[in-house]
Scaffold this motif. Structure first.
Motif, PDB file in Angstrom:
ATOM      1  N   SER A 144     -12.149  11.741 -50.194  1.00 13.54           N
ATOM      2  CA  SER A 144     -11.181  12.776 -50.592  1.00 13.54           C
ATOM      3  C   SER A 144     -11.747  14.138 -50.188  1.00 13.54           C
ATOM      4  O   SER A 144     -12.938  14.257 -49.877  1.00 13.54           O
ATOM      5  CB  SER A 144     -10.990  12.741 -52.102  1.00 13.54           C
ATOM      6  N   GLY A 145     -10.882  15.174 -50.228  1.00 14.70           N
ATOM      7  CA  GLY A 145     -11.322  16.516 -49.861  1.00 14.70           C
ATOM      8  C   GLY A 145     -12.492  16.982 -50.710  1.00 14.70           C
ATOM      9  O   GLY A 145     -13.445  17.581 -50.210  1.00 14.70           O
ATOM     10  N   GLY A 146     -12.438  16.676 -52.004  1.00 19.13           N
ATOM     11  CA  GLY A 146     -13.505  17.100 -52.914  1.00 19.13           C
ATOM     12  C   GLY A 146     -14.836  16.447 -52.570  1.00 19.13           C
ATOM     13  O   GLY A 146     -15.878  17.103 -52.572  1.00 19.13           O
ATOM     14  N   ARG A 149     -16.361  18.027 -49.543  1.00 15.68           N
ATOM     15  CA  ARG A 149     -17.041  19.291 -49.843  1.00 15.68           C
ATOM     16  C   ARG A 149     -18.438  19.010 -50.386  1.00 15.68           C
ATOM     17  O   ARG A 149     -19.375  19.740 -50.121  1.00 15.68           O
ATOM     18  CB  ARG A 149     -16.271  20.113 -50.880  1.00 15.68           C
ATOM     19  N   THR A 171     -13.386  25.278 -52.669  1.00 18.34           N
ATOM     20  CA  THR A 171     -11.973  25.169 -52.288  1.00 18.34           C
ATOM     21  C   THR A 171     -11.580  23.687 -52.258  1.00 18.34           C
ATOM     22  O   THR A 171     -12.276  22.875 -51.662  1.00 18.34           O
ATOM     23  CB  THR A 171     -11.755  25.801 -50.901  1.00 18.34           C
ATOM     24  N   GLY A 172     -10.495  23.370 -52.922  1.00 13.49           N
ATOM     25  CA  GLY A 172     -10.021  21.981 -52.914  1.00 13.49           C
ATOM     26  C   GLY A 172     -10.613  21.121 -54.015  1.00 13.49           C
ATOM     27  O   GLY A 172     -10.249  19.954 -54.147  1.00 13.49           O
ATOM     28  N   ASP A 174     -11.238  20.046 -58.017  1.00 13.95           N
ATOM     29  CA  ASP A 174     -10.557  20.231 -59.295  1.00 13.95           C
ATOM     30  C   ASP A 174     -11.475  21.029 -60.234  1.00 13.95           C
ATOM     31  O   ASP A 174     -12.670  21.172 -59.966  1.00 13.95           O
ATOM     32  CB  ASP A 174     -10.172  18.869 -59.886  1.00 13.95           C
ATOM     33  N   ARG A 178     -15.488  21.723 -59.973  1.00 22.51           N
ATOM     34  CA  ARG A 178     -15.967  23.070 -59.655  1.00 22.51           C
ATOM     35  C   ARG A 178     -17.072  23.485 -60.620  1.00 22.51           C
ATOM     36  O   ARG A 178     -18.106  24.002 -60.208  1.00 22.51           O
ATOM     37  CB  ARG A 178     -14.809  24.080 -59.723  1.00 22.51           C
TER      38      ARG A 178
END
Lengths: 318, 247
Positions: A144-146, A149, A171-172, A174, A178
């Protein structure tokens, strides 16, 4: 003498100008000094020049004018010598789709100069730290995007750098991820002696309140404000406390506070109002408001408000 | 120097590992298509003379390897740069030469495999003889001329504004190489006003050397020297023209 060397300043930027070939002036005579171990948040609206600044600090982009010294090294002339000591999480970084998470972190550890054994150890350690262990055998295009990252951050941290540059790292993610992310950055910052220096840009200003020692506001390529989060609040805003209550009490509360001589401003937002005032007037205001409603919240102004204030000031100046 | 070599191997390994899932495409491009072409040509070749057969083999080896390098490397680097992968290499203590050579290594492996399979099969199917020495020289020549062209791919890949531009530029260079290299035909066939292109292309000297190896096995030192000399400006232009740090 090498700039910043021996003064505790790990990053020294002098009169940095970046003008792109198309004529856009992205950084306009930026001067800044960052102390070793400091966590500095670089803040500004989209297009303010934050990423351009980070790209010059990380040797990706050549400045038009000015000097950058990191750990005393002139990185404009000699970028190669600083790279082993920095970790970079780029905003627009991409991953190699068919490589696994573990392979990504391990091979970049090797490219950052770590010997095989240490590269393996650090890879395992960083993946544990970032909760990526269970994903280590997955190829990155399945993530996933998270999670991607987090792989970015793993690559940035795997060589235990002295300075970390994070460009929009959350960015991206939840909100829970974060917060976890910033806890890790705090841990990394504290873990080493001397502390790891962190330079970060983000749009989530409330996170900088939690993480940063100092904020640098950039607008139109220039530094327009800098200081710790409380100092910038004082400099930009003429209030330090905010009382939030339902909008239906607006008229009666304003009338009462005016009668009692409480100096304040009122800001409306949907179905609530914010009474903005200084600490000196808080107790008087609360004791009056509480007569009408106990549904009140006391808070400090957010960095978003500071940010809006900075931008408004700049627009007014122009 | 040691770090440059180690990094080159690591980057080559990264690229080879990243091709795991594209292995079938790799096999098709480097083996199935050239072998298919070799077979189809063999069906038509019985009536051909030796020169025509040699021209075809030379064209397949020299042009396919040079196009693989220019197009492959140019577009691979452009994708890495515009897709954000290059950021990781640029901000790591990696010498640009390691990155370029690491990427090139993958393509050279493909070219090498293509040569060792294609040459013996082509000679058997097309009915002419090459010994191990001839084949070795041909492979060395192909590898050297491929390396010479790496710089062109690197310059295009690191400077093109977008993928479309890099594709257009690599296609343009490929067209010039195919047109001006005397592989399928002799230099005399090329119009006189374009003939200067032949002399500045390393593929010309590689083609002439491959043809000599196939026809009489003679190692022409003059051509070898010209290929070596030609590699100097090409490599120099490549490495000074490529952009590691954006402007």
């Amino acid at each position: 003498m090498e700039r910043g060397h021996g003064t505790g300043e790990i990053i020294v930027v002098e009169d940095l100008v970046k003008e792109y070939p198309n004529g856009v002036l992205a950084n306009d005579h930026i001067n800044m000094r960052i102390a070793e171990g400091e966590i500095v948040g670089v803040v500004g609206p989209n297009g303010a020049g934050k990423t351009t600044l980070i790209k010059q600090l990380t040797c990706e982009l050549l400045p038009t004018e000015g000097n950058i010294y990191i750990m005393g090294i002139d990185i404009v002339k000699d970028p190669a010598n600083i790279k082993p000591f920095i970790g970079v999480c780029p905003q627009d970084g991409g991953l190699i789709h068919h490589l696994t998470v573990w392979e990504h972190v391990y091979y970049f550890a090797r490219l950052k100069g770590l010997p095989k054994e240490r590269a393996r150890e650090n890879t395992d350690k960083i993946l544990r730290m970032l909760n990526l262990e269970s994903h280590e055998k997955k190829v990155v295009r399945e993530l996933s995007g998270g999670l991607k990252r987090r792989v970015f951050v793993s690559i940035a941290l795997v060589n235990e750098p002295k300075i970390i540059f994070l460009d929009e790292p959350t960015t991206g993610l939840d909100p829970i991820s974060r917060m976890e992310f910033w806890k890790i950055i705090r841990k990394v910052n504290d873990h080493h002696s001397p502390k790891t220096t962190v330079v970060v840009t983000t749009h989530y200003l409330e996170e900088l309140d939690y993480i940063s020692d100092r904020l640098i506001f950039i607008n139109d390529g220039r530094i327009v404000l800098e200081g710790d989060s409380m100092a910038v609040r004082r400099l930009i805003l003429d209030y330090d406390t905010k009382i939030t209550l339902p909008k239906k009490y607006k008229e009666v509360v304003m009338r009462t506070l005016m009668k009692e001589g409480v100096s304040c401003k009122v800001k409306e937002e949907h179905n609530k109002i914010h009474v903005l005032l200084t600490k000196d007037d808080v107790s008087a205001a609360v004791s009056e408001i509480i007569k009408f409603t106990s549904d009140i919240v006391l808070s400090s102004p957010t960095l978003d408000e500071v940010f809006m204030g900075v931008v408004e000031n700049e627009e007014n100046t122009d | 120097m040691k770090k440059i070599l180690i990094d080159t191997l690591i980057i080559a390994k990264i690229n080879i590992l990243s091709m795991r899932e594209n292995l079938m495409a790799f096999i098709i491009i480097s083996l199935v298509i050239p072998l298919g072409m070799t077979y189809l040509i063999s069906l038509a070749s019985p009536g051909w003379n030796l020169n025509t057969k040699v021209n075809y083999l030379t064209g397949m080896l020299v042009l396919s390897s040079s196009l693989t390098v220019v197009n492959g490397i140019g577009q691979f680097i452009a994708q890495d740069r515009l897709g954000g992968v290059l950021s990781w290499y640029r901000t790591s203590p990696v010498h640009p030469a390691s990155y370029i050579l690491g990427v090139t290594f993958t393509y050279l492996v493909a070219i090498f495999i293509q040569c060792i399979i294609l040459i013996p099969i082509a000679t058997i199917l097309w009915g002419f003889y090459l010994n191990i020495f001839n084949i070795s020289i041909i492979i060395v020549v192909i590898i050297v001329q491929s390396l010479t062209l790496v710089g062109i791919g690197a310059v295009i890949g690191t400077r093109a504004k977008n993928i479309q531009t890099s594709t257009a530029l690599t296609n343009l260079i490929s067209f010039i190489i195919v047109f001006a290299t005397p592989a399928y035909y002799s230099i005399d066939v090329i119009p006189e006003k374009f003939r200067f292109l032949c002399y500045i292309l390393p593929t010309t000297y590689a083609s002439l050397m491959v043809k000599r190896q196939c026809l009489d096995g003679y190692l022409d030192l003059y051509l070898l020297l010209m290929l070596a000399l030609m590699s100097i400006p090409y490599v120099a232009v490549g490495f000074t023209g490529m952009r590691w740090r954006e402007k």
